[in-house]
Design an enzyme around this catalytic site. Structure first.
Site, short mmCIF file in Angstrom:
data_model
loop_
_atom_site.label_atom_id
_atom_site.label_comp_id
_atom_site.label_asym_id
_atom_site.label_seq_id
_atom_site.Cartn_x
_atom_site.Cartn_y
_atom_site.Cartn_z
N ASN A 103 0.82 -1.21 0.00
CA ASN A 103 0.00 0.00 0.00
C ASN A 103 0.85 1.26 0.00
O ASN A 103 1.94 1.28 0.57
CB ASN A 103 -0.94 0.00 1.21
CG ASN A 103 -1.96 -1.11 1.11
OD1 ASN A 103 -2.12 -1.70 0.04
ND2 ASN A 103 -2.64 -1.41 2.19
N ASP A 105 -0.54 4.07 1.12
CA ASP A 105 -1.06 4.92 2.19
C ASP A 105 -0.16 4.79 3.42
O ASP A 105 0.78 3.98 3.44
CB ASP A 105 -2.53 4.56 2.51
CG ASP A 105 -2.71 3.16 3.08
OD1 ASP A 105 -1.96 2.78 4.00
OD2 ASP A 105 -3.61 2.41 2.63
N HIS A 120 5.82 -0.49 -2.73
CA HIS A 120 5.35 0.27 -3.90
C HIS A 120 5.41 1.78 -3.69
O HIS A 120 4.70 2.53 -4.34
CB HIS A 120 3.92 -0.17 -4.27
CG HIS A 120 3.86 -1.55 -4.81
ND1 HIS A 120 2.71 -2.30 -4.88
CD2 HIS A 120 4.83 -2.34 -5.34
CE1 HIS A 120 2.98 -3.49 -5.40
NE2 HIS A 120 4.25 -3.54 -5.69
N CYS A 128 11.21 13.59 -8.95
CA CYS A 128 11.22 14.27 -10.24
C CYS A 128 11.12 13.25 -11.38
O CYS A 128 11.84 12.24 -11.38
CB CYS A 128 12.49 15.10 -10.37
SG CYS A 128 12.60 15.92 -11.95
N CYS A 156 10.36 20.43 -10.16
CA CYS A 156 11.51 20.03 -9.35
C CYS A 156 12.36 21.27 -9.03
O CYS A 156 12.72 22.02 -9.93
CB CYS A 156 12.34 19.02 -10.15
SG CYS A 156 13.89 18.58 -9.38
N CYS A 159 15.93 20.72 -11.13
CA CYS A 159 16.09 20.73 -12.60
C CYS A 159 14.86 21.26 -13.33
O CYS A 159 14.85 21.27 -14.56
CB CYS A 159 16.42 19.32 -13.09
SG CYS A 159 14.99 18.23 -13.13
N GLY A 196 -5.34 -9.26 3.02
CA GLY A 196 -6.00 -8.35 2.09
C GLY A 196 -5.25 -8.11 0.80
O GLY A 196 -5.19 -6.98 0.31
N ALA A 240 -10.45 -8.22 7.23
CA ALA A 240 -9.25 -7.97 8.05
C ALA A 240 -9.60 -7.33 9.39
O ALA A 240 -9.08 -7.75 10.43
CB ALA A 240 -8.28 -7.07 7.28
#
Ligand code: NAD
Length: 259
Positions: A103, A105, A120, A128, A156, A159, A196, A240
């Site tokens: 997740n 979050d 992830h 950037c 950014c 750059c 989950g 869950a």
């Protein structure tokens, strides 16, 4: 006859190292939709899987940035649920608990879990698109973003490239250090609780397989049936936020009885 929950309580009760591997389903009861939930409104016309790619960002950066701001606003309005809280509680029983989450979050952290590996990435740390570096400090919109609003991404500071969400998109590799730490934790654990997750997104879905191959027991918590391939895999059917607190309180009772 011994029930599955009794077997699981015994296995976790005897364990020293636990990996909790979580997917979108653990946050569903906090009000954050999983991938497979039908989305309402404008996003019903945009397959999230098609928005979560570098080519989608190249084509329409404002649409993709707006989608992530909307998801971030959804998370900001949500609270950790009983499952997130119970996992943090499990770490207080003297076991080494490592959370490996798919997740993006921050509900595990807000529930009090300390050792959390994000395979992830995170909604909180943009980077950037051009130079790939993450700005050290950046003010991100916290006001509620309306569904479907296009928002030009900030630039950014180094750059002037467009900033993108610091999450792993389809076709991208996982952050190397997070993956390495997750594999190590999976190889060294006594039991892995897989909560989950559909187990369809690879390579993340290899984590329970790695634990199983290294000799750990793997317990799946999901309201939808999970196919089991080994005698070391068990399945607790249910939501869950119902199953995990129940499991943790039974473990606490078993711990007290054992001492
Ligand atoms: P998924 O959408 O593929 O699967 C969700 C799983 O959760 C399903 O197996 C479903 O049966 C189960 N589930 C639904 N409600 C549940 C509940 N109340 N309790 C327990 N299980 C429940 O999600 P995934 O396996 O995590 O993989 C897909 C990708 O989705 C991940 O890469 C993740 O980054 C991304 N994602 C993350 C979030 C988030 O951060 N909260 C939300 C949506 C998608």
């Amino acid at each position: 006859m011994t029930s599955t929950i009794e077997v699981v309580v015994k296995i976790v009760g005897n364990s020293k190292r636990v990996v909790v591997f979580t997917g979108a389903g653990i946050s569903a009861e906090s009000g954050i939709p999983t991938f497979r939930d039908p989305l309402n409104g404008i996003w019903a016309r945009h397959d999230p899987r098609k928005l979560e790619t570098a080519s989608a960002f190249r084509e329409d950066a404002a649409l993709v940035w707006g989608w992530y701001l909307w998801r971030r606003a959804q998370v900001a309005q949500s609270l950790p649920n009983a499952a997130h809280l119970a996992i943090a509680q499990l770490a207080k029983t003297g076991r080494v608990v490592t959370v490996v989450t798919q997740n993006i979050d921050d509900l595990h952290e807000r529930a009090g879990s300390v050792d959390v590996i994000h395979l992830h990435g995170s909604l909180e740390q943009p980077k950037c698109f051009a130079c790939h570096r993450a700005p050290t400090s950046l003010y991100l919109e916290t006001k509620i973003v309306c569904e479907g609003v296009r928002v030009e991404p900030p630039r950014c500071p180094r750059c002037n490239g467009k900033l993108r969400p610091g999450v792993v998109w389809f076709g991208e590799t996982l952050p190397a250090s997070a993956w390495k730490r997750a594999v190590l934790a999976a190889k060294n654990c006594d039991v892995l609780l897989s909560i989950g997750t559909s187990g369809e997104v690879f390579p993340a879905a290899e984590i329970p397989i790695i634990a199983l191959k290294a000799g750990a027991s793997v317990v799946h918590v999901n309201p939808i049936g999970v196919s089991l391939s080994s005698s070391h895999e068990l399945y607790l059917a249910g939501r869950a936020a119902e199953c995990v607190p129940n499991l943790v309180s039974l473990i606490e009772i078993a711990d007290k009885t054992a001492h």
